[in-house]
Design a protein around this motif. Structure first.
Motif, PDB file in Angstrom:
ATOM      1  N   ARG A  85     -35.638  99.190 -37.836  1.00 12.36           N
ATOM      2  CA  ARG A  85     -34.676  99.548 -36.784  1.00 12.36           C
ATOM      3  C   ARG A  85     -35.100 100.867 -36.134  1.00 12.36           C
ATOM      4  O   ARG A  85     -35.417 101.836 -36.800  1.00 12.36           O
ATOM      5  CB  ARG A  85     -33.276  99.682 -37.382  1.00 12.36           C
ATOM      6  CG  ARG A  85     -32.197  99.879 -36.333  1.00 12.36           C
ATOM      7  CD  ARG A  85     -30.824  99.921 -36.961  1.00 12.36           C
ATOM      8  NE  ARG A  85     -30.548  98.723 -37.718  1.00 12.36           N
ATOM      9  CZ  ARG A  85     -29.377  98.471 -38.301  1.00 12.36           C
ATOM     10  NH1 ARG A  85     -28.399  99.373 -38.211  1.00 12.36           N
ATOM     11  NH2 ARG A  85     -29.197  97.367 -38.972  1.00 12.36           N
ATOM     12  N   THR A  87     -34.974 104.408 -34.323  1.00  7.73           N
ATOM     13  CA  THR A  87     -34.095 105.575 -34.231  1.00  7.73           C
ATOM     14  C   THR A  87     -33.864 105.915 -32.763  1.00  7.73           C
ATOM     15  O   THR A  87     -32.929 106.633 -32.428  1.00  7.73           O
ATOM     16  CB  THR A  87     -34.723 106.789 -34.946  1.00  7.73           C
ATOM     17  OG1 THR A  87     -36.016 107.038 -34.386  1.00  7.73           O
ATOM     18  CG2 THR A  87     -34.862 106.512 -36.437  1.00  7.73           C
ATOM     19  N   TYR A  88     -34.731 105.374 -31.891  1.00 15.38           N
ATOM     20  CA  TYR A  88     -34.591 105.587 -30.448  1.00 15.38           C
ATOM     21  C   TYR A  88     -33.509 104.650 -29.901  1.00 15.38           C
ATOM     22  O   TYR A  88     -33.626 103.434 -30.030  1.00 15.38           O
ATOM     23  CB  TYR A  88     -35.914 105.304 -29.722  1.00 15.38           C
ATOM     24  CG  TYR A  88     -37.104 106.033 -30.302  1.00 15.38           C
ATOM     25  CD1 TYR A  88     -37.353 107.361 -29.990  1.00 15.38           C
ATOM     26  CD2 TYR A  88     -37.976 105.375 -31.159  1.00 15.38           C
ATOM     27  CE1 TYR A  88     -38.458 108.023 -30.514  1.00 15.38           C
ATOM     28  CE2 TYR A  88     -39.085 106.030 -31.692  1.00 15.38           C
ATOM     29  CZ  TYR A  88     -39.314 107.348 -31.363  1.00 15.38           C
ATOM     30  OH  TYR A  88     -40.394 107.998 -31.891  1.00 15.38           O
ATOM     31  N   LYS A  89     -32.486 105.204 -29.289  1.00 12.05           N
ATOM     32  CA  LYS A  89     -31.398 104.387 -28.755  1.00 12.05           C
ATOM     33  C   LYS A  89     -31.438 104.269 -27.236  1.00 12.05           C
ATOM     34  O   LYS A  89     -30.883 103.322 -26.672  1.00 12.05           O
ATOM     35  CB  LYS A  89     -30.044 104.975 -29.185  1.00 12.05           C
ATOM     36  CG  LYS A  89     -29.857 105.079 -30.701  1.00 12.05           C
ATOM     37  CD  LYS A  89     -30.003 103.729 -31.378  1.00 12.05           C
ATOM     38  CE  LYS A  89     -29.833 103.861 -32.896  1.00 12.05           C
ATOM     39  NZ  LYS A  89     -30.097 102.577 -33.592  1.00 12.05           N
ATOM     40  N   TRP A  90     -32.085 105.219 -26.558  1.00 11.60           N
ATOM     41  CA  TRP A  90     -32.071 105.234 -25.102  1.00 11.60           C
ATOM     42  C   TRP A  90     -32.707 104.012 -24.434  1.00 11.60           C
ATOM     43  O   TRP A  90     -32.346 103.683 -23.298  1.00 11.60           O
ATOM     44  CB  TRP A  90     -32.725 106.518 -24.575  1.00 11.60           C
ATOM     45  CG  TRP A  90     -34.065 106.838 -25.169  1.00 11.60           C
ATOM     46  CD1 TRP A  90     -34.322 107.644 -26.234  1.00 11.60           C
ATOM     47  CD2 TRP A  90     -35.340 106.352 -24.720  1.00 11.60           C
ATOM     48  NE1 TRP A  90     -35.676 107.690 -26.493  1.00 11.60           N
ATOM     49  CE2 TRP A  90     -36.312 106.924 -25.579  1.00 11.60           C
ATOM     50  CE3 TRP A  90     -35.752 105.512 -23.679  1.00 11.60           C
ATOM     51  CZ2 TRP A  90     -37.677 106.650 -25.434  1.00 11.60           C
ATOM     52  CZ3 TRP A  90     -37.102 105.242 -23.526  1.00 11.60           C
ATOM     53  CH2 TRP A  90     -38.051 105.809 -24.402  1.00 11.60           C
ATOM     54  N   ILE A  92     -31.973 101.076 -24.707  1.00  9.79           N
ATOM     55  CA  ILE A  92     -30.930 100.084 -24.437  1.00  9.79           C
ATOM     56  C   ILE A  92     -30.471 100.155 -22.972  1.00  9.79           C
ATOM     57  O   ILE A  92     -29.835  99.215 -22.473  1.00  9.79           O
ATOM     58  CB  ILE A  92     -29.724 100.296 -25.381  1.00  9.79           C
ATOM     59  CG1 ILE A  92     -28.871  99.020 -25.480  1.00  9.79           C
ATOM     60  CG2 ILE A  92     -28.868 101.451 -24.929  1.00  9.79           C
ATOM     61  CD1 ILE A  92     -29.535  97.869 -26.147  1.00  9.79           C
ATOM     62  N   VAL A 199     -33.049  97.983 -30.957  1.00 10.99           N
ATOM     63  CA  VAL A 199     -32.132  99.117 -30.898  1.00 10.99           C
ATOM     64  C   VAL A 199     -30.900  98.880 -31.767  1.00 10.99           C
ATOM     65  O   VAL A 199     -30.464  99.779 -32.498  1.00 10.99           O
ATOM     66  CB  VAL A 199     -31.708  99.414 -29.436  1.00 10.99           C
ATOM     67  CG1 VAL A 199     -30.586 100.447 -29.398  1.00 10.99           C
ATOM     68  CG2 VAL A 199     -32.899  99.919 -28.635  1.00 10.99           C
ATOM     69  N   THR A 200     -30.341  97.677 -31.696  1.00 10.88           N
ATOM     70  CA  THR A 200     -29.123  97.376 -32.468  1.00 10.88           C
ATOM     71  C   THR A 200     -29.439  96.961 -33.890  1.00 10.88           C
ATOM     72  O   THR A 200     -28.576  97.056 -34.767  1.00 10.88           O
ATOM     73  CB  THR A 200     -28.321  96.248 -31.802  1.00 10.88           C
ATOM     74  OG1 THR A 200     -29.074  95.022 -31.836  1.00 10.88           O
ATOM     75  CG2 THR A 200     -27.976  96.591 -30.367  1.00 10.88           C
TER      76      THR A 200
END
Length: 262
Positions: A85, A87-90, A92, A199-200
């Motif tokens: 998974r 750690t980068y969320k941006w 999305i 991301v999820t």
């Protein structure tokens, strides 16, 4: 062998995923062809959608459930583990444009053209197409490719193969130019859906977005809705953003791994 592979009934191999991808197509395509309904008329009515898409994908869903259970791949197909998974969320942000496009399609739809039966069939269609295509390509195929390839190639190949399977629509009466265009759009959309999974950490969100998108397109086209091209524009924005974001993230990951190794 990785520890997680000991928990699986069958060890993931590339050929298994490719066989599943082709096998799924060979289940749904003959049923759709036998329906006698051209691809461009699938969404023309509730009955058309039921006899062409619902029946075929229901058969495909049953086969996929059986195969996934026999392989014991539910966990890796549906979820990324802690190490996988991001750690980068941006990233999305890119697939969010697909969501906005689907919403634009729905808001521009004249719902007075749809009765309860048609809406129910459309919802069923959305759930089936989201489950079947995502579990096949960004689930089982992804799991098998991860056994041999780097994650960058996994992303690229699952997206391209997802686009290629839409080429089968030419057998259902779709013209060559439209089929080629659909291949590119589907492949590009695949990169955005891959981001949703990473991301999820769950394929379920990609299933829901995929299903919502397809339903919104059918509803928009059936009611001849005018959304000022926002639906198609959303893919044209989401796709390049997805590719750019993926390039950045994979480069960061590769650099981080190189630093740890040194």
């Amino acid at each position: 062998m990785k520890k997680s592979e000991h928990q699986l009934r069958v060890t993931p191999k590339v050929w298994i995923g490719l066989l599943i991808a082709v096998g799924y197509l060979f289940i749904i395509l003959p049923i759709q062809k036998l329906s006698g309904i051209p691809y461009q008329d699938f969404g023309a009515s509730a009955d058309n959608l039921y006899h062409s898409a619902i029946i075929s994908m229901a058969a495909g869903a049953i086969a996929l459930i059986i195969v996934t259970s026999l392989l014991g791949w539910w966990r890796p197909a549906l979820y990324d583990n802690t190490l996988q998974r991001w750690t980068y969320k941006w990233p999305i942000i890119a697939p969010l444009f697909l969501l906005l496009g689907a919403i634009a399609n729905l808001f521009s739809t004249d719902f007075s053209n749809f009765d309860a039966k048609f809406i129910l069939i459309l919802i069923t269609f959305g759930l089936l197409v989201g489950f079947c295509e995502e579990i096949t390509y960004r689930g089982l195929l992804l799991t098998s490719l991860r056994s041999k390839l780097s994650e960058g190639w996994v992303c690229i190949l699952t997206s391209i193969i997802f686009g290629l399977i839409h080429g089968s629509n030419i057998v259902l009466g779709q013209d060559i130019l439209t089929t080629i265009t659909q291949f590119f759009f589907a492949a590009l959309m695949g990169f955005s859906l891959y981001i949703v999974r990473r991301v999820t950490g769950s394929l379920i969100w990609a299933m829901l977005l995929h299903g919502l998108w397809d339903v919104s397109v059918f509803m928009s086209e059936y009611s001849s809705a005018d959304n000022n091209g926002l639906g198609g524009l959303s893919i044209m924005v989401a796709a390049p953003l997805s590719i750019i974001f993926l390039f950045i993230v994979f480069r960061k990951i590769k650099k981080s791994e190189a630093n740890r190794a040194s």
